[in-house]
Motif scaffolding. Structure first.
Motif, PDB file in Angstrom:
ATOM      1  N   ARG A 167       6.186   6.394   6.581  1.00  0.00           N
ATOM      2  CA  ARG A 167       5.882   7.079   5.288  1.00  0.00           C
ATOM      3  C   ARG A 167       6.122   5.968   4.235  1.00  0.00           C
ATOM      4  O   ARG A 167       5.091   5.907   3.095  1.00  0.00           O
ATOM      5  CB  ARG A 167       6.527   8.457   4.932  1.00  0.00           C
ATOM      6  N   MET A 168       7.341   5.402   4.051  1.00  0.00           N
ATOM      7  CA  MET A 168       7.604   4.379   3.159  1.00  0.00           C
ATOM      8  C   MET A 168       6.686   3.521   3.123  1.00  0.00           C
ATOM      9  O   MET A 168       6.183   2.595   2.225  1.00  0.00           O
ATOM     10  CB  MET A 168       8.898   3.787   3.253  1.00  0.00           C
ATOM     11  N   ASP A 169       5.988   2.923   4.588  1.00  0.00           N
ATOM     12  CA  ASP A 169       5.064   2.096   4.560  1.00  0.00           C
ATOM     13  C   ASP A 169       3.646   2.223   4.323  1.00  0.00           C
ATOM     14  O   ASP A 169       2.883   1.420   4.105  1.00  0.00           O
ATOM     15  CB  ASP A 169       4.927   1.307   6.073  1.00  0.00           C
ATOM     16  N   GLY A 170       3.520   3.644   3.773  1.00  0.00           N
ATOM     17  CA  GLY A 170       2.349   4.104   3.158  1.00  0.00           C
ATOM     18  C   GLY A 170       1.365   4.878   4.156  1.00  0.00           C
ATOM     19  O   GLY A 170       0.218   5.153   3.926  1.00  0.00           O
ATOM     20  N   ALA A 171       1.937   5.339   5.342  1.00  0.00           N
ATOM     21  CA  ALA A 171       1.084   6.111   6.299  1.00  0.00           C
ATOM     22  C   ALA A 171       1.104   7.674   5.711  1.00  0.00           C
ATOM     23  O   ALA A 171       2.106   7.914   5.195  1.00  0.00           O
ATOM     24  CB  ALA A 171       1.813   6.020   7.693  1.00  0.00           C
TER      25      ALA A 171
ATOM     26  N   ALA B  73       5.505   6.233  -0.721  1.00  0.00           N
ATOM     27  CA  ALA B  73       4.652   4.907  -0.473  1.00  0.00           C
ATOM     28  C   ALA B  73       4.034   4.677  -1.807  1.00  0.00           C
ATOM     29  O   ALA B  73       3.936   3.195  -2.084  1.00  0.00           O
ATOM     30  CB  ALA B  73       3.332   5.269   0.363  1.00  0.00           C
ATOM     31  N   LEU B 102      -2.229  -0.980   6.408  1.00  0.00           N
ATOM     32  CA  LEU B 102      -2.235   0.348   5.944  1.00  0.00           C
ATOM     33  C   LEU B 102      -2.835   0.452   4.584  1.00  0.00           C
ATOM     34  O   LEU B 102      -3.596   1.109   3.993  1.00  0.00           O
ATOM     35  CB  LEU B 102      -1.051   1.290   6.081  1.00  0.00           C
TER      36      LEU B 102
END
Ligand SMILES: Nc1ncnc2c1ncn2[C@@H]1O[C@H](COP(=O)(O)OP(=O)(O)OP(=O)(O)O)[C@@H](O)[C@H]1O
Ligand SMILES: [Mg+2]
Lengths: 270, 388
Positions: A167-171, B73, B102
């Motif tokens: 989630r932090m990675d943007g997923a 994010a 991503l």
């Protein structure tokens, strides 16, 4: 001594299990004369391999095979997809009444199929799906309690931090399901896929109830057609049964290796 | 790069208030540790900043932008998890590049950034391996690498070294310090290890039951603790405390007395105290207690145990009033179990706390004062250097 005994016991038990298969197999390849001989022939002298081909062409088995293949492939895809998605929902999302709904879902496992048979028929009849393959395929897209349970347990062994890291990675939630959990639960999916494949492949009652025309028949239905009112074509039944065993055997062979290969599963934490 | 301002942050789990109004102002490029006992809310505070927890009040501002309402994010924050949380089915390269791909970063740029991060962390040879095939220290590096490639405004690290063995922990500690210097990015580091917090940080936030007990440089916390909690939490062995009464004694002076004290202690303060009624506590660190002869002593007691550590001896003493004190004497001090000893509490090393546990700011000697000031200004200088 103990070793000898262990081996002896194992060989005996294996023989017990293999015997019916062996009997089916030799029945398929026996000549007519040996078929009804008494005492029974365990070692046919005249092996007739052409029995398989003869049996196959006695009925439109190519059509049955096509129907079975469509049902099995389509429903397995649906089952893998829907059960894993529902499992992901139950494992990772917090919503009101989640646990109650999950219990209700599990409770559906208790209802025997026989009880659901008539309501299901009425339902599919209303939808105009009788005598189509849809009743055998579409329900698989709505998940199966046992598989949901299995996959949910599997997801719950993955630390929540992995989701959070993604989630932090943007997923987003979908990407976490698709790119993290789906690959991670591959061994469990193989298991679910194999189970479902076997169920769908061997299913007799479903096709019997929902299909009318011979052109819609699956292999199991076709097989039962050999059992006529007055006579039963034992050789053909045995021959087709042997052929029917081949796809699951192949599947099992590969699935087993995949499940055993621990490289994909577990090992999340150090 | 950006500073972090936290205003009145509140967090509840059900009815449990875990964060009770946190205010912090973390400067750009600063290395800040959250330090506190287990369950005080360090992780919760960190996760609230990251956006992994919804907060119940207050707000978080990063680089001038309120971020409390943004999803994790979108906050431009990277986090290193305690258990690393590497993606087990991806090799190291994929682990590092996952976030970038991503976010639609072009392939060539991804490769450049991943290789760069791998070089900084010396994990280039490991890029093809799965997390399972890595040692703890290597996994740690990959976890940090995953944060570096994203080039975030803020790094959050939750006890990143706690799963490593003691030797590796020291190595990684040094590497983290170097990494911070090299990247110059604001970092927040959660730990319950004092030594890590004191050695790594520009400033340390000491948390006590969901509140900030003190926010200051490591030396400030040690020499000028603002309250009983910080005084007893920082330093090992712990500070010793004694119930006393206090009275104002002239300009910026406090006279401390107690029935158990052989003589009064007069402590120099930074300001004249307003109200000194009620019970007080006197605090003195073990290494500041002197074992002396009767005519200089403030108290006496019996030696219960002497722990010889080589360079020093930790002397456990049961005072005549029944309190247990620890004093640190030189390694070859002859004290032995059963001995009757006399203790002196040098006034310049005494801390004094009022009934609410708040410290009276005491006057520090010139040396300590200048050291604290230097620690404060060192950071300021480093910051200016980065800004150029
Ligand atoms: N998801 C949660 N639900 C309910 N209570 C929680 C939750 N997470 C944390 N808490 C409670 O909040 C308090 C603070 O927890 P937190 O994890 O922030 O502590 P910590 O300072 O990180 O401790 P540690 O040093 O043990 O990691 C604890 O009392 C904990 O029980
Ligand atoms: Mg924690």
């Amino acid at each position: 001594m103990l070793r000898a005994f262990t081996y002896g016991a194992l060989i005996f038990l294996s023989a017990m299990f293999i015997l019916p298969f062996y009997w089916t197999f030799i029945t398929a390849v026996k000549s007519v004369s040996e078929l009804y001989q008494y005492p029974p022939v365990f070692w046919p002298s005249d092996v007739q391999w052409e029995n398989f081909i003869t049996a196959w062409f006695k009925q439109p088995f190519d059509v049955y095979f096509k129907n079975s293949a469509i049902v099995v492939v389509m429903s397995t895809i649906g089952q893998l997809f829907s059960s894993s998605l529902v499992a992901y929902g139950f494992a990772r999302f917090h919503f009101k009444g989640r646990d109650v709904i999950f219990i209700i879902l599990l409770a559906t496992m208790m209802i025997p199929w026989d009880v659901k048979m008539i309501p299901l028929y009425m339902e599919f009849n209303m939808l105009g799906w009788i005598n189509t393959l849809k009743p055998l395929i579409v329900p698989a897209y709505f998940a199966e309690a046992f598989f949901v349970f299995l996959l949910r347990q599997y997801i719950m062994t993955v630390p929540i931090e992995i989701d959070e890291a993604a989630r932090m990675d943007g997923a987003n939630s979908w990407q976490i399901y698709w790119r993290i959990h789906l690959p991670l639960m591959m061994p469990a999916l193989v298991l679910v896929g194999t189970f479902h494949f076997m169920n769908a492949w061997n299913d007799y009652l479903g096709p019997l109830i929902f299909l009318n025309d011979q052109s819609k028949y699956t292999l199991t239905l076709g097989l039962s057609m050999f059992k006529g009112l007055h006579e039963t074509d034992i050789t053909s039944i045995a021959a087709i049964t042997v052929l029917l065993c081949i796809p699951p055997l192949i599947l099992f062979f590969f699935a087993q290796r995949y499940i055993m290969d621990g490289a994909i599963g577990s090992s999340v934490k150090g | 790069m950006a500073g972090v301002q936290i205003d009145g942050l509140e967090k509840k789990f059900g009815n449990l208030r875990v964060l009770k109004g946190i205010d912090l102002d973390i400067r750009d490029g600063e290395f800040v540790s959250f330090l506190g006992p287990s369950g005080c809310g360090k992780t919760t505070l960190l996760r609230s900043i990251a956006g992994l927890e919804d907060i119940n009040g207050g707000q978080v501002v990063l680089g001038g932008q309120p971020i409390s309402k943004l999803p994790p994010a979108k906050r431009d924050i990277a986090m290193v998890f305690q258990n690393y949380a590497l993606y087990p089915h991806m090799n190291v390269y994929k682990n590092l590049s996952f976030g970038l791909s991503l976010n639609g970063v072009p392939k060539a740029e991804i490769e450049e950034r991943v290789l760069n991060a791998a070089r900084i962390l010396q994990i280039t040879e490991l890029l093809k391996r799965r997390p399972k095939q890595l040692s703890g220290g290597q996994r740690q590096r990959v976890a940090i690498g995953r944060a570096i490639v994203r080039d975030p405004k803020l790094f959050l690290l939750d006890e990143p070294l706690s799963n490593l063995d003691a030797g590796l922990r020291v190595t990684m500690r040094v590497e983290l310090a170097n990494l911070h210097k090299r990247l110059g990015v604001t970092m927040i580091y959660v730990t319950h290890d004092q030594v890590e917090a004191m050695t790594l940080s520009d400033r340390v936030v000491v948390l006590d039951q969901g509140k900030v007990a003190q926010f200051g440089t490591p030396l400030e916390l040690f020499y000028a603790p603002q309250n009983l909690f910080v005084a007893s939490f920082i330093g090992s062995p712990k500070m010793n405390f004694l119930d006393v009464a206090a009275q104002a004694a002239g300009d910026k002076q406090l006279k401390v007395s107690a029935d158990d004290l052989f003589r009064d202690i007069t402590i120099a303060l930074e300001t004249s105290p307003a109200n000194v009624a009620g019970p007080h506590k006197l605090g003195i660190r073990p290494d500041n207690i002197e074992l002396v002869t009767q005519d200089e002593a403030h108290m006496s007691g019996q030696v219960m145990l002497v722990e010889r550590l080589g360079t020093e001896s930790q002397v456990h003493i049961r005072l005549d009033n029944g309190e247990d004190f620890v004093a640190i004497a030189r390694g070859t001090h002859p004290a032995a179990t059963g001995d009757h000893v006399f203790l002196k509490f040098p006034a310049q090393h005494c801390h004094i706390f009022n009934g609410e546990g708040q410290a009276y700011p005491r006057e520090l000697d010139a040396e300590t004062r200048s050291l604290i000031d230097r620690q404060k200004s060192l950071h300021g200088a480093a910051q200016k250097g980065e800004e150029k």
